[in-house]
Write a protein that holds these residues in place. Sequence first.
Motif, PDB file in Angstrom:
ATOM      1  N   ARG A  36      47.962  43.069  26.828  1.00 23.20           N
ATOM      2  CA  ARG A  36      48.152  43.229  28.279  1.00 23.20           C
ATOM      3  C   ARG A  36      47.083  44.148  28.853  1.00 23.20           C
ATOM      4  O   ARG A  36      46.494  43.856  29.897  1.00 23.20           O
ATOM      5  N   ILE A  37      46.780  45.226  28.154  1.00 24.89           N
ATOM      6  CA  ILE A  37      45.742  46.151  28.600  1.00 24.89           C
ATOM      7  C   ILE A  37      44.371  45.477  28.532  1.00 24.89           C
ATOM      8  O   ILE A  37      43.541  45.641  29.425  1.00 24.89           O
ATOM      9  N   ALA A  38      44.125  44.705  27.486  1.00 22.93           N
ATOM     10  CA  ALA A  38      42.847  43.991  27.353  1.00 22.93           C
ATOM     11  C   ALA A  38      42.639  43.042  28.531  1.00 22.93           C
ATOM     12  O   ALA A  38      41.520  42.926  29.053  1.00 22.93           O
ATOM     13  N   LEU A  39      43.693  42.377  28.971  1.00 20.86           N
ATOM     14  CA  LEU A  39      43.578  41.494  30.139  1.00 20.86           C
ATOM     15  C   LEU A  39      43.230  42.286  31.393  1.00 20.86           C
ATOM     16  O   LEU A  39      42.467  41.812  32.246  1.00 20.86           O
ATOM     17  N   LYS A  40      43.787  43.479  31.519  1.00 24.45           N
ATOM     18  CA  LYS A  40      43.433  44.348  32.653  1.00 24.45           C
ATOM     19  C   LYS A  40      41.955  44.710  32.597  1.00 24.45           C
ATOM     20  O   LYS A  40      41.259  44.689  33.615  1.00 24.45           O
ATOM     21  N   VAL A  41      41.468  45.042  31.393  1.00 22.49           N
ATOM     22  CA  VAL A  41      40.051  45.383  31.218  1.00 22.49           C
ATOM     23  C   VAL A  41      39.178  44.203  31.643  1.00 22.49           C
ATOM     24  O   VAL A  41      38.200  44.367  32.379  1.00 22.49           O
ATOM     25  N   LEU A  42      39.530  43.016  31.190  1.00 25.75           N
ATOM     26  CA  LEU A  42      38.749  41.829  31.548  1.00 25.75           C
ATOM     27  C   LEU A  42      38.806  41.535  33.041  1.00 25.75           C
ATOM     28  O   LEU A  42      37.816  41.100  33.634  1.00 25.75           O
ATOM     29  N   GLY A  43      39.950  41.781  33.648  1.00 24.03           N
ATOM     30  CA  GLY A  43      40.062  41.605  35.097  1.00 24.03           C
ATOM     31  C   GLY A  43      39.153  42.556  35.854  1.00 24.03           C
ATOM     32  O   GLY A  43      38.503  42.168  36.830  1.00 24.03           O
ATOM     33  N   LEU A  44      39.098  43.797  35.398  1.00 22.81           N
ATOM     34  CA  LEU A  44      38.209  44.780  36.036  1.00 22.81           C
ATOM     35  C   LEU A  44      36.749  44.374  35.842  1.00 22.81           C
ATOM     36  O   LEU A  44      35.943  44.476  36.767  1.00 22.81           O
ATOM     37  N   PHE A  45      36.422  43.899  34.663  1.00 20.87           N
ATOM     38  CA  PHE A  45      35.067  43.419  34.381  1.00 20.87           C
ATOM     39  C   PHE A  45      34.725  42.256  35.319  1.00 20.87           C
ATOM     40  O   PHE A  45      33.637  42.200  35.879  1.00 20.87           O
ATOM     41  N   GLY A  46      35.668  41.369  35.507  1.00 15.86           N
ATOM     42  CA  GLY A  46      35.458  40.239  36.407  1.00 15.86           C
ATOM     43  C   GLY A  46      35.221  40.657  37.840  1.00 15.86           C
ATOM     44  O   GLY A  46      34.574  39.933  38.604  1.00 15.86           O
ATOM     45  N   ARG A  47      35.723  41.829  38.221  1.00 15.08           N
ATOM     46  CA  ARG A  47      35.489  42.368  39.567  1.00 15.08           C
ATOM     47  C   ARG A  47      34.189  43.151  39.646  1.00 15.08           C
ATOM     48  O   ARG A  47      33.855  43.698  40.688  1.00 15.08           O
ATOM     49  N   GLY A  48      33.479  43.244  38.501  1.00 13.25           N
ATOM     50  CA  GLY A  48      32.180  43.902  38.510  1.00 13.25           C
ATOM     51  C   GLY A  48      32.160  45.313  37.964  1.00 13.25           C
ATOM     52  O   GLY A  48      31.115  45.953  37.961  1.00 13.25           O
ATOM     53  N   LEU A  49      33.281  45.825  37.494  1.00 21.21           N
ATOM     54  CA  LEU A  49      33.298  47.170  36.932  1.00 21.21           C
ATOM     55  C   LEU A  49      32.791  47.137  35.507  1.00 21.21           C
ATOM     56  O   LEU A  49      33.357  46.430  34.666  1.00 21.21           O
ATOM     57  N   ILE A  50      31.744  47.889  35.231  1.00 19.87           N
ATOM     58  CA  ILE A  50      31.233  47.999  33.871  1.00 19.87           C
ATOM     59  C   ILE A  50      30.805  49.431  33.556  1.00 19.87           C
ATOM     60  O   ILE A  50      30.677  49.792  32.396  1.00 19.87           O
ATOM     61  N   ASP A  51      30.648  50.269  34.560  1.00 18.81           N
ATOM     62  CA  ASP A  51      30.336  51.676  34.326  1.00 18.81           C
ATOM     63  C   ASP A  51      31.509  52.290  33.558  1.00 18.81           C
ATOM     64  O   ASP A  51      32.662  52.172  33.993  1.00 18.81           O
ATOM     65  N   PRO A  52      31.246  52.917  32.409  1.00 22.80           N
ATOM     66  CA  PRO A  52      32.345  53.427  31.577  1.00 22.80           C
ATOM     67  C   PRO A  52      33.299  54.368  32.305  1.00 22.80           C
ATOM     68  O   PRO A  52      34.522  54.260  32.136  1.00 22.80           O
ATOM     69  N   ASP A  53      32.789  55.274  33.107  1.00 28.13           N
ATOM     70  CA  ASP A  53      33.656  56.224  33.809  1.00 28.13           C
ATOM     71  C   ASP A  53      34.515  55.532  34.857  1.00 28.13           C
ATOM     72  O   ASP A  53      35.712  55.789  34.968  1.00 28.13           O
ATOM     73  N   GLN A  54      33.908  54.646  35.632  1.00 26.85           N
ATOM     74  CA  GLN A  54      34.658  53.914  36.654  1.00 26.85           C
ATOM     75  C   GLN A  54      35.682  52.987  36.014  1.00 26.85           C
ATOM     76  O   GLN A  54      36.805  52.868  36.495  1.00 26.85           O
ATOM     77  N   LEU A  55      35.284  52.345  34.941  1.00 32.17           N
ATOM     78  CA  LEU A  55      36.181  51.433  34.239  1.00 32.17           C
ATOM     79  C   LEU A  55      37.399  52.175  33.707  1.00 32.17           C
ATOM     80  O   LEU A  55      38.540  51.737  33.895  1.00 32.17           O
ATOM     81  N   SER A  56      37.185  53.309  33.085  1.00 32.31           N
ATOM     82  CA  SER A  56      38.301  54.101  32.548  1.00 32.31           C
ATOM     83  C   SER A  56      39.215  54.595  33.653  1.00 32.31           C
ATOM     84  O   SER A  56      40.438  54.541  33.525  1.00 32.31           O
ATOM     85  N   ALA A  57      38.642  55.078  34.745  1.00 32.12           N
ATOM     86  CA  ALA A  57      39.444  55.575  35.853  1.00 32.12           C
ATOM     87  C   ALA A  57      40.283  54.457  36.483  1.00 32.12           C
ATOM     88  O   ALA A  57      41.473  54.641  36.754  1.00 32.12           O
ATOM     89  N   GLU A  58      39.684  53.320  36.701  1.00 34.02           N
ATOM     90  CA  GLU A  58      40.393  52.212  37.306  1.00 34.02           C
ATOM     91  C   GLU A  58      41.436  51.649  36.347  1.00 34.02           C
ATOM     92  O   GLU A  58      42.526  51.275  36.759  1.00 34.02           O
TER      93      GLU A  58
END
Length: 64
Positions: A36-58
């Motif tokens: 479930r968390i992995a799907l959230k990560v992929l969803g954030l990636f799909g929205r363009g988040l890849i910066d490690p700090d922003q990705l972790s915060a979001e």
Amino acid sequence: MSAYGVADSAQLATLTKALNDYCAKHRVAGKDERERIALKVLGLFGRGLIDPDQLSAELARVAR
């Protein structure tokens, strides 16, 4: 991220680290919860988040 939403090796490493860090911090051990968390990560990636700090915060914001 490419036009087709495919991660290159550096991006994949960042996404994997974000998943592992989140799961370690929140003591996520179960396969279903981790997926479930992995799907959230992929969803954030799909929205363009890849910066490690922003990705972790979001991820911390949306994964609860």
